[in-house]
Scaffold this motif. Structure first.
Motif, PDB file in Angstrom:
ATOM      1  N   GLU A  10       0.876  -1.169   0.000  1.00  0.00           N
ATOM      2  CA  GLU A  10       0.000   0.000   0.000  1.00  0.00           C
ATOM      3  C   GLU A  10       0.912   1.217   0.000  1.00  0.00           C
ATOM      4  N   VAL A  11       0.725   2.116  -0.953  1.00  0.00           N
ATOM      5  CA  VAL A  11       1.666   3.208  -1.176  1.00  0.00           C
ATOM      6  C   VAL A  11       1.876   4.066   0.066  1.00  0.00           C
ATOM      7  N   VAL A  12       0.824   4.294   0.848  1.00  0.00           N
ATOM      8  CA  VAL A  12       0.960   5.173   2.008  1.00  0.00           C
ATOM      9  C   VAL A  12       1.102   4.408   3.325  1.00  0.00           C
ATOM     10  N   SER A  13       1.389   3.134   3.264  1.00  0.00           N
ATOM     11  CA  SER A  13       1.639   2.353   4.481  1.00  0.00           C
ATOM     12  C   SER A  13       3.027   2.668   5.030  1.00  0.00           C
ATOM     13  N   SER A  14       3.095   2.959   6.313  1.00  0.00           N
ATOM     14  CA  SER A  14       4.395   3.255   6.912  1.00  0.00           C
ATOM     15  C   SER A  14       5.295   2.021   6.930  1.00  0.00           C
ATOM     16  N   TRP A  15       4.713   0.859   7.168  1.00  0.00           N
ATOM     17  CA  TRP A  15       5.530  -0.364   7.212  1.00  0.00           C
ATOM     18  C   TRP A  15       6.080  -0.683   5.827  1.00  0.00           C
ATOM     19  N   CYS A  16       5.297  -0.408   4.788  1.00  0.00           N
ATOM     20  CA  CYS A  16       5.809  -0.551   3.425  1.00  0.00           C
ATOM     21  C   CYS A  16       6.936   0.459   3.176  1.00  0.00           C
ATOM     22  N   PHE A  17       6.781   1.661   3.702  1.00  0.00           N
ATOM     23  CA  PHE A  17       7.828   2.675   3.581  1.00  0.00           C
ATOM     24  C   PHE A  17       9.130   2.169   4.193  1.00  0.00           C
ATOM     25  N   ILE A 108       5.443   9.433  -4.216  1.00  0.00           N
ATOM     26  CA  ILE A 108       4.180   9.722  -3.537  1.00  0.00           C
ATOM     27  C   ILE A 108       4.271   9.350  -2.066  1.00  0.00           C
ATOM     28  N   SER A 109       4.867   8.211  -1.784  1.00  0.00           N
ATOM     29  CA  SER A 109       5.041   7.786  -0.403  1.00  0.00           C
ATOM     30  C   SER A 109       5.863   8.798   0.384  1.00  0.00           C
ATOM     31  N   TYR A 110       6.940   9.268  -0.206  1.00  0.00           N
ATOM     32  CA  TYR A 110       7.792  10.260   0.456  1.00  0.00           C
ATOM     33  C   TYR A 110       7.041  11.565   0.662  1.00  0.00           C
ATOM     34  N   ALA A 111       6.284  11.977  -0.357  1.00  0.00           N
ATOM     35  CA  ALA A 111       5.520  13.221  -0.251  1.00  0.00           C
ATOM     36  C   ALA A 111       4.551  13.180   0.922  1.00  0.00           C
ATOM     37  N   ALA A 112       3.944  12.023   1.141  1.00  0.00           N
ATOM     38  CA  ALA A 112       2.998  11.885   2.242  1.00  0.00           C
ATOM     39  C   ALA A 112       3.704  11.717   3.579  1.00  0.00           C
TER      40      ALA A 112
END
Length: 219
Positions: A10-17, A108-112
């Motif tokens: 999931e693009v905005v998941s912190s664990w994925c980040f 996108i993940s970084y932007a969020a």
């Protein structure tokens, strides 16, 4: 014999980040021997925080687990939303322009998560994604909002749930001989690399056997 690793995320998941350094190292280490792909696994309300305060609590926990020198931003988060379609759809839409790597979704993940940008806004996501992918913003936005892209998101999310796992990222490792390993919520490099090494050894063994004995006798 090829091995495939699919990252359900999931693009905005912190664990994925937090898993991205591991994903990057796997791709670097096995680039000539393994095929790497990512697919979206949308989070539903059961996997989303109910408030920004709760989100911050999760970020502190995961940040400490990952020994991070910084804390993720919660400014992007809107607890009223039941899913986060825009960031995932824009990332997925990049594939329609030949971009199958990670650059759009990472941007996108970084932007969020680092900059706190409001990625619930389609235009914000399209702006970030278009810049990262060097794509016309309107064309990317039109593709992201298409029924074709949404269907792909729903289908890949259904694939994720069909495996009866709940944690993202989920790394699914497959071989041509039918072996499969699934790591759901595991973001450390060592267990993933050890499994890929083992499966590569098996693949070499099968290839060696075939070179000596050929295909199995007919029934």
């Amino acid at each position: 014999m090829r091995i495939t690793v699919t990252d359900y995320l999931e693009v905005v998941s912190s664990w994925c980040f937090w898993s991205e350094p591991t994903w990057a190292e796997l791709k670097r280490r096995y680039q000539d021997r393994v095929d790497f792909h990512w697919k979206i696994a949308l989070m539903d309300p059961s996997g989303l925080p109910v408030s920004r305060k709760q989100e911050a609590w999760f970020y502190r926990r995961s940040g400490m687990l990952m020994r991070s020198p910084y804390m993720l931003s919660t400014e992007w988060y809107d607890p009223s939303l039941k899913e986060w379609l825009p960031p995932n759809a824009v990332a997925e839409a990049g594939k329609d322009f030949g971009i199958h790597d990670d650059r759009i979704r990472l941007a996108i993940s970084y932007a969020a998560l680092r900059e706190g940008q409001k990625v619930s806004d389609w235009n914000v996501c399209a702006e970030v994604g278009a810049k990262a992918g060097k794509i016309d913003k309107k064309k990317l936005l039109d593709a992201a909002q298409s029924s074709k892209v949404e269907k792909r998101l729903r289908d890949s999310s259904a694939e994720f749930h069909a495996m009866q796992i709940t944690q993202r990222p989920a790394f699914v490792i497959d071989t041509e001989i039918g072996d499969r390993a699934i790591f759901s919520g595991i973001v450390r490099l060592e267990p993933l690399a050890a499994t890929i090494d083992s499966m590569l050894e098996d693949a070499i063994g099968y290839a060696t056997h075939k070179a000596h004995f050929g295909d199995p006798p007919p029934k």
